[in-house]
Design an enzyme around this catalytic site. Sequence first.
Site, PDB file in Angstrom:
ATOM      1  N   LYS A  14       0.835  -1.215   0.000  1.00 46.70           N
ATOM      2  CA  LYS A  14       0.000   0.000   0.000  1.00 46.70           C
ATOM      3  C   LYS A  14       0.869   1.265   0.000  1.00 46.70           C
ATOM      4  O   LYS A  14       0.682   2.146  -0.829  1.00 46.70           O
ATOM      5  CB  LYS A  14      -0.930   0.027   1.232  1.00 46.70           C
ATOM      6  CG  LYS A  14      -1.862  -1.179   1.330  1.00 46.70           C
ATOM      7  CD  LYS A  14      -2.803  -1.074   2.519  1.00 46.70           C
ATOM      8  CE  LYS A  14      -2.119  -1.068   3.870  1.00 46.70           C
ATOM      9  NZ  LYS A  14      -1.592  -2.374   4.302  1.00 46.70           N
ATOM     10  N   ARG A  89      -9.778   0.638   8.341  1.00 44.45           N
ATOM     11  CA  ARG A  89      -9.332  -0.707   8.725  1.00 44.45           C
ATOM     12  C   ARG A  89     -10.369  -1.454   9.544  1.00 44.45           C
ATOM     13  O   ARG A  89     -10.129  -2.600   9.925  1.00 44.45           O
ATOM     14  CB  ARG A  89      -8.056  -0.595   9.545  1.00 44.45           C
ATOM     15  CG  ARG A  89      -6.761  -0.850   8.745  1.00 44.45           C
ATOM     16  CD  ARG A  89      -5.591  -0.566   9.679  1.00 44.45           C
ATOM     17  NE  ARG A  89      -4.396  -1.286   9.377  1.00 44.45           N
ATOM     18  CZ  ARG A  89      -3.338  -0.765   8.754  1.00 44.45           C
ATOM     19  NH1 ARG A  89      -3.362   0.466   8.297  1.00 44.45           N
ATOM     20  NH2 ARG A  89      -2.251  -1.487   8.587  1.00 44.45           N
ATOM     21  N   ARG A 128      11.922  -5.217   5.442  1.00 49.15           N
ATOM     22  CA  ARG A 128      11.854  -3.783   5.711  1.00 49.15           C
ATOM     23  C   ARG A 128      12.370  -3.480   7.125  1.00 49.15           C
ATOM     24  O   ARG A 128      13.010  -2.462   7.355  1.00 49.15           O
ATOM     25  CB  ARG A 128      10.410  -3.281   5.554  1.00 49.15           C
ATOM     26  CG  ARG A 128      10.294  -1.779   5.767  1.00 49.15           C
ATOM     27  CD  ARG A 128       8.931  -1.222   5.384  1.00 49.15           C
ATOM     28  NE  ARG A 128       7.865  -1.730   6.232  1.00 49.15           N
ATOM     29  CZ  ARG A 128       6.577  -1.465   6.057  1.00 49.15           C
ATOM     30  NH1 ARG A 128       6.190  -0.718   5.041  1.00 49.15           N
ATOM     31  NH2 ARG A 128       5.669  -1.953   6.861  1.00 49.15           N
ATOM     32  N   ARG A 134      11.527   0.550  11.933  1.00 56.23           N
ATOM     33  CA  ARG A 134      10.160   0.370  12.456  1.00 56.23           C
ATOM     34  C   ARG A 134      10.128  -0.834  13.384  1.00 56.23           C
ATOM     35  O   ARG A 134      10.356  -1.967  12.958  1.00 56.23           O
ATOM     36  CB  ARG A 134       9.182   0.162  11.291  1.00 56.23           C
ATOM     37  CG  ARG A 134       8.646   1.459  10.757  1.00 56.23           C
ATOM     38  CD  ARG A 134       7.667   1.241   9.639  1.00 56.23           C
ATOM     39  NE  ARG A 134       6.486   0.479  10.024  1.00 56.23           N
ATOM     40  CZ  ARG A 134       5.428   0.336   9.252  1.00 56.23           C
ATOM     41  NH1 ARG A 134       5.392   0.902   8.087  1.00 56.23           N
ATOM     42  NH2 ARG A 134       4.407  -0.386   9.665  1.00 56.23           N
ATOM     43  N   ARG A 146      -0.318  -8.636  13.519  1.00 51.07           N
ATOM     44  CA  ARG A 146      -0.901  -7.634  12.604  1.00 51.07           C
ATOM     45  C   ARG A 146      -1.722  -8.320  11.513  1.00 51.07           C
ATOM     46  O   ARG A 146      -2.800  -7.848  11.141  1.00 51.07           O
ATOM     47  CB  ARG A 146       0.219  -6.800  11.954  1.00 51.07           C
ATOM     48  CG  ARG A 146       0.776  -5.759  12.912  1.00 51.07           C
ATOM     49  CD  ARG A 146       2.180  -5.353  12.541  1.00 51.07           C
ATOM     50  NE  ARG A 146       2.278  -4.616  11.297  1.00 51.07           N
ATOM     51  CZ  ARG A 146       3.428  -4.371  10.686  1.00 51.07           C
ATOM     52  NH1 ARG A 146       4.573  -4.802  11.199  1.00 51.07           N
ATOM     53  NH2 ARG A 146       3.445  -3.693   9.564  1.00 51.07           N
TER      54      ARG A 146
HETATM   55  P1  B4P Z   1       4.249  -1.829   2.079  1.00 53.48           P
HETATM   56  O1  B4P Z   1       3.608  -3.101   1.686  1.00 53.48           O
HETATM   57  O2  B4P Z   1       4.157  -0.697   1.151  1.00 53.48           O
HETATM   58  O3  B4P Z   1       3.696  -1.484   3.516  1.00 53.48           O
HETATM   59  P2  B4P Z   1       2.175  -1.238   3.957  1.00 53.48           P
HETATM   60  O4  B4P Z   1       1.206  -2.162   3.278  1.00 53.48           O
HETATM   61  O5  B4P Z   1       1.902   0.221   3.774  1.00 53.48           O
HETATM   62  O6  B4P Z   1       2.365  -1.622   5.474  1.00 53.48           O
HETATM   63  P3  B4P Z   1       1.552  -1.609   6.838  1.00 53.48           P
HETATM   64  O7  B4P Z   1       0.124  -2.024   6.631  1.00 53.48           O
HETATM   65  O8  B4P Z   1       2.379  -2.411   7.754  1.00 53.48           O
HETATM   66  O9  B4P Z   1       1.654  -0.165   7.433  1.00 53.48           O
HETATM   67  P4  B4P Z   1       0.717   0.895   8.116  1.00 53.48           P
HETATM   68  O10 B4P Z   1       1.632   2.027   8.254  1.00 53.48           O
HETATM   69  O11 B4P Z   1      -0.557   1.111   7.353  1.00 53.48           O
HETATM   70  O12 B4P Z   1       5.765  -2.160   2.321  1.00 53.48           O
HETATM   71  C1  B4P Z   1       6.198  -3.355   2.936  1.00 53.48           C
HETATM   72  C2  B4P Z   1       7.499  -3.841   2.349  1.00 53.48           C
HETATM   73  O13 B4P Z   1       7.222  -4.561   1.156  1.00 53.48           O
HETATM   74  C3  B4P Z   1       8.486  -2.731   1.961  1.00 53.48           C
HETATM   75  O14 B4P Z   1       9.774  -3.113   2.371  1.00 53.48           O
HETATM   76  C4  B4P Z   1       8.402  -2.693   0.450  1.00 53.48           C
HETATM   77  O15 B4P Z   1       9.623  -2.310  -0.155  1.00 53.48           O
HETATM   78  C5  B4P Z   1       8.068  -4.130   0.102  1.00 53.48           C
HETATM   79  N1  B4P Z   1       7.342  -4.289  -1.151  1.00 53.48           N
HETATM   80  C6  B4P Z   1       6.295  -3.524  -1.564  1.00 53.48           C
HETATM   81  N2  B4P Z   1       5.866  -3.949  -2.776  1.00 53.48           N
HETATM   82  C7  B4P Z   1       6.651  -5.025  -3.118  1.00 53.48           C
HETATM   83  C8  B4P Z   1       6.689  -5.902  -4.253  1.00 53.48           C
HETATM   84  N3  B4P Z   1       5.858  -5.788  -5.291  1.00 53.48           N
HETATM   85  N4  B4P Z   1       7.619  -6.911  -4.254  1.00 53.48           N
HETATM   86  C9  B4P Z   1       8.481  -7.041  -3.224  1.00 53.48           C
HETATM   87  N5  B4P Z   1       8.502  -6.236  -2.130  1.00 53.48           N
HETATM   88  C10 B4P Z   1       7.592  -5.230  -2.074  1.00 53.48           C
HETATM   89  O16 B4P Z   1       0.273   0.316   9.570  1.00 53.48           O
HETATM   90  C11 B4P Z   1       1.147   0.178  10.661  1.00 53.48           C
HETATM   91  C12 B4P Z   1       0.362   0.077  11.985  1.00 53.48           C
HETATM   92  O17 B4P Z   1      -0.313   1.337  12.275  1.00 53.48           O
HETATM   93  C13 B4P Z   1      -0.781  -0.949  12.054  1.00 53.48           C
HETATM   94  O18 B4P Z   1      -0.308  -2.247  12.406  1.00 53.48           O
HETATM   95  C14 B4P Z   1      -1.699  -0.327  13.152  1.00 53.48           C
HETATM   96  O19 B4P Z   1      -1.243  -0.635  14.458  1.00 53.48           O
HETATM   97  C15 B4P Z   1      -1.579   1.160  12.930  1.00 53.48           C
HETATM   98  N6  B4P Z   1      -2.651   1.701  12.056  1.00 53.48           N
HETATM   99  C16 B4P Z   1      -2.464   2.276  10.836  1.00 53.48           C
HETATM  100  N7  B4P Z   1      -3.663   2.645  10.314  1.00 53.48           N
HETATM  101  C17 B4P Z   1      -4.615   2.303  11.224  1.00 53.48           C
HETATM  102  C18 B4P Z   1      -6.052   2.395  11.244  1.00 53.48           C
HETATM  103  N8  B4P Z   1      -6.731   2.933  10.209  1.00 53.48           N
HETATM  104  N9  B4P Z   1      -6.727   1.935  12.327  1.00 53.48           N
HETATM  105  C19 B4P Z   1      -6.066   1.410  13.374  1.00 53.48           C
HETATM  106  N10 B4P Z   1      -4.719   1.267  13.413  1.00 53.48           N
HETATM  107  C20 B4P Z   1      -3.987   1.714  12.352  1.00 53.48           C
END
Ligand code: B4P
Length: 191
Positions: A14, A89, A128, A134, A146
Amino acid sequence: MFNLILFGPPGSGKGTQSEKLIAKYGLKHLSTGDLLRSEIAAQTPLGLEAKSFMDKGQLVPDEVVIGMISSALDNNPNAKGFLFDGFPRTEAQAEALDKLLKLKKTAIHLMLALDVAEAELIKRLLGRGKTSGRSDDTNEEVIKARIAEYHKKTTPVADYYLKFDKVKHIKGEGTVDEIFEVISKEIDGKI
Ligand code: B4P
């Protein structure tokens, strides 16, 4: 106005795809994860509360994230559209978002759901964790918590938007550019 939700489990891409999407479409990026991490870095009371949940792999309480999104919408009155990343979420967050957007005489136009196998999610997040600083990415137990939270509380959000025929599933495995091309085609068909 065009409002998009990028949906998927932790590590599904995402945040990665959002960066490319805002550059291409000029949408205002609203990532609740990024907003929460800024609050933690600034050591605000909200950040300290959020950290205790995030460190355990749990979702932060709905009222906290809904309040953050409400302020962000108010602070961007001239946006040509919003890209919601990691929000909503829970069903309660989805209902609150619909109400907030209705007040602004707009709505969600499309939800793109990134599908990625669990073993790949764990591999990406641990990868990551080696460089991002993180804390929620370094511990496999927290990562699994998670993913479990996602299955329990977040997957119903896709069913919520499915009722309004707004959901498109995208294969989230492949190169970042390949996935971006598929996502862009979906958006170009709607924007
Ligand atoms: P991404 O995959 O981009 O990470 P994300 O989905 O945004 O992560 P996440 O859901 O953990 O984060 P959030 O901040 O929302 O990247 C992951 C890795 O994959 C990177 O290293 C990237 O390089 C790699 N990658 C990406 N695409 C790739 C591909 N095609 N091939 C190979 N590698 C690839 O949430 C964090 C925390 O915040 C949650 O656990 C929760 O506690 C809280 N939170 C956030 N929003 C919330 C909400 N609305 N309600 C309640 N809690 C919330």
